[in-house]
Write a protein that holds these residues in place. Sequence first.
Motif, PDB file in Angstrom:
ATOM      1  N   ASP A 176      31.929 -18.066 -15.228  1.00 50.03           N
ATOM      2  CA  ASP A 176      30.691 -17.333 -15.485  1.00 50.03           C
ATOM      3  C   ASP A 176      30.102 -16.731 -14.215  1.00 50.03           C
ATOM      4  N   ALA A 214      28.792 -14.547 -25.993  1.00 51.78           N
ATOM      5  CA  ALA A 214      28.556 -13.810 -24.746  1.00 51.78           C
ATOM      6  C   ALA A 214      29.821 -13.753 -23.903  1.00 51.78           C
ATOM      7  N   ARG A 215      30.551 -14.871 -23.836  1.00 50.07           N
ATOM      8  CA  ARG A 215      31.794 -14.873 -23.060  1.00 50.07           C
ATOM      9  C   ARG A 215      32.844 -13.958 -23.696  1.00 50.07           C
ATOM     10  N   GLY A 226      29.391 -26.268 -25.394  1.00 50.80           N
ATOM     11  CA  GLY A 226      28.606 -25.043 -25.503  1.00 50.80           C
ATOM     12  C   GLY A 226      28.152 -24.763 -26.925  1.00 50.80           C
ATOM     13  N   ASP A 261      26.236 -19.004 -29.309  1.00 50.44           N
ATOM     14  CA  ASP A 261      25.716 -17.854 -28.577  1.00 50.44           C
ATOM     15  C   ASP A 261      26.404 -17.707 -27.219  1.00 50.44           C
ATOM     16  N   SER A 262      26.613 -18.822 -26.518  1.00 49.94           N
ATOM     17  CA  SER A 262      27.286 -18.743 -25.213  1.00 49.94           C
ATOM     18  C   SER A 262      28.730 -18.291 -25.372  1.00 49.94           C
ATOM     19  N   HIS A 263      29.390 -18.726 -26.442  1.00 48.50           N
ATOM     20  CA  HIS A 263      30.772 -18.298 -26.665  1.00 48.50           C
ATOM     21  C   HIS A 263      30.830 -16.813 -27.030  1.00 48.50           C
TER      22      HIS A 263
END
Length: 488
Positions: A19, A49-50, A42, A45-47
Amino acid sequence: MAALLRRTKILATLGPATDAPGVLESIIAAGVDVVRLNFSFGDPDSHRARAEAVREAGHRLGREVGILVDLPGPKIRIGHFVDGKVHLTAGDRFDLLARADAAPGTAAEVGVSYLGLPGDVAPGDVLLIDDGMMHLRVTSVDGQRIATEVLNDGELSDRKGLNKQGGGLSLDALTEHDADLIKVAAQMGVDFIAVSFCRTAADMHKARRLARAAGSDAYLVAKIERAEAIENLNEIIDASDVVMVARGDLGVEIGDAELPGQQKKIIRESLARHRVVITATQMLHSMVESPIPTRAEVLDVANAVIDGTDAVMLSAESAIGRFPVRAVEALARICLGAERQFDHDTDFEAAPRNLQRADQAIAMAAMFVSEHIGVRAIIAITESGGTAGFLSRYRSPVPIFGLSWHPGTRRKMALMRGVIPLDFDSRGMDTRDAVHNGVRRLFDADLLAVDERIIFTSGDEMELRGATNTMRLLRVDETGNAEILGGL
């Protein structure tokens, strides 16, 4: 060829280390073909974004980068301790409580997440915690309480994983949480969904039904990490698109001594059954902290490559390690070195007989011709990636260019050994135009040169899946166009 092309593909797990600004683009530039999103950690939402960052970085670099989602599965974990950790001494009694309301643990007892554990164990069974770092022997089972004897000194901390030596735990591979996460993966448009702790083909069939119902056409990846999966290996392979040798939990369940032989068997059977295979877990584990791998790790990676694995995978090395870019660079370097060492001749006597599909037969014929008359490359126009996949099952130094208009197909081909996916829209073209334009696509990209011979496979209908039925032997003429030397 303009550049040395690595055949073995590289997966890298994303995490806090990737990140950091510029790191994701750097690891893709260094050679990552597919990224792994570990849904055990995680939030959605974080996944998301990645995943979006991966698509953007791949677009900027002109690279087809696949996305693999790894479902948590029914991982059994111990609970939390009052002080975060305890020290256990060999010979001590230590109890496991299969209760949802278990209090925080002490040096005498701790809760477990799997409430059915008492029904799966008996006195004499050995339980392994923290990837086998702590060994416990079951002495009695009384209701929800499992009494054990500690077999080795060590420290135990919160939420460590638990396995039963030799396997035999009856949890389903797919939990309700996994089913929900498959929907998330479908919404994200990922290319691969990995099923953790599968035991039978039925587990993979269920995952496929859930994925298709959610609107996903992702390839299904069977993670071989249970002793029971070894017993049902061939049926699991047949029910999957991709197979992963998940050496962490598998090594804990079957024992270190059995792991090398089973790894080779899984790779061998996957290739024989025309499936993509990944070798994973601790490939370069020392590089979590060190800028260079150990010699033992170099040999481990090289042996997997020589055995024919399609891909090798980084876990903690890229997700939380101090040197994610160097780890990818090291993996790419080792793969290239290993590929130069093995004998490229394909044993066609061992190749499958009585092929039922035209595209399989064309793939085998293309490899036979490539080895016996010498060609610079094989070009496959493919709607689904199937022909490129069949071609990649035959060990050969000849690069395979998979040409497809479909982004999802190109990203799936990114995991296939020896296949270089390229964007090429053959829709609306007749066969002759597709041949000439396809060759010109590679010539203009400096991937082919004048007078080089190539094999070109395609179908009479450019937009049909599984329709490959034609092979042509071509030469690149002085203008970069295709001169037909022969065909089937």
